[in-house]
Scaffold this motif. Structure first.
Motif: not given
Length: 246
Positions: A155, A159, A172, A180-181, A184
């Protein structure tokens, strides 16, 4: 005329996804300049916020044209992958770089292994090996939480990493960030349809991710959220001479 340099976008000239020298990782075209929104238009074979992923999950290589050789496991895919199986991802009963080698049964010794482990007697050495997504000595196996690993399950730093199941997680982007995680980028309210809440006759100025201020443009007054025209005739008689009507 003010304008962003190539690789930067919006009124605040934010950096396009990727990095300074390679917007969109040189695998796509960034919608840059002040009129752009920072979106990466990825070339064929690529996807992701910064075009950092292969469009097909079973492909790898610089051009994402190579097909993974991993059979019974999770492929080390993507532009920087090698096409083999990720470590410790072979399904029960398989081993090897491509998880294509059957593990010989261990007979009654299998009963000694943990429920989430498999028995291996390679080279006539019987041992229990935890299944993919688990770690331990084979007699005791516990689920791996990718979010607790140093890379946080892949990640982005901005995120949220959510544990799903053994060895699996979801990335996330945090509030005021989008992507898209795995990649970011900051949210620029001034590029969104509501224009940061500013009046049409105000300038929207980016300050921080998801934050902005509004300032009425020349010829208007107000708090930026509402702007009304300035009647110059009501201010110092519009600077007219004393013998001129207004």
């Amino acid at each position: 005329i003010p304008e962003c340099c190539a690789g930067f976008y919006g009124d605040a000239c934010l950096l396009c996804p990727g990095n300074y020298n390679s917007p969109c990782n040189n695998r796509g075209q960034c919608v840059d300049k002040m009129s752009g929104n920072g979106t990466c238009l990825c070339k064929a074979n690529f996807k992701g916020t910064a075009c950092e992923l292969c469009a097909d999950d079973d492909h790898y290589g610089e051009n994402c044209t190579e097909v993974c050789s991993c059979i019974h496991g999770e492929c080390e895919n993507g532009p920087s992958g090698n096409g083999k199986c990720k470590p410790d991802t072979c399904k029960l009963g398989f081993t090897g770089d491509n998880c294509d080698t059957h593990i010989n049964p261990c007979g009654p010794d299998l009963d000694n292994c943990h429920a989430h482990a498999q028995c291996d007697n390679a080279n006539n050495v019987i041992q229990c090996i935890c299944n993919a997504g688990y770690e331990g000595n084979g007699m005791d196996c516990i689920p791996i939480n990718p979010c607790m690993q140093p890379n946080r399950g892949g990640c982005h730093s901005e995120a949220k990493c959510t544990y799903i199941s053994a060895g699996r997680n979801l990335c996330e982007c945090e509030v005021n960030w989008t992507g898209d995680g795995y990649v970011c980028v900051p949210v620029d309210n001034c590029l969104l349809p509501f224009y940061g809440g500013c009046d049409p006759y105000a300038s929207c100025i980016y300050t921080n991710p998801g934050q902005n201020i509004c300032e009425c443009r020349d010829g208007f007054e107000g708090n930026g959220l509402q702007c009304i025209p300035i009647d110059s005739c009501q201010i110092n008689n519009g600077d007219c001479h004393s013998h001129v009507s207004y």
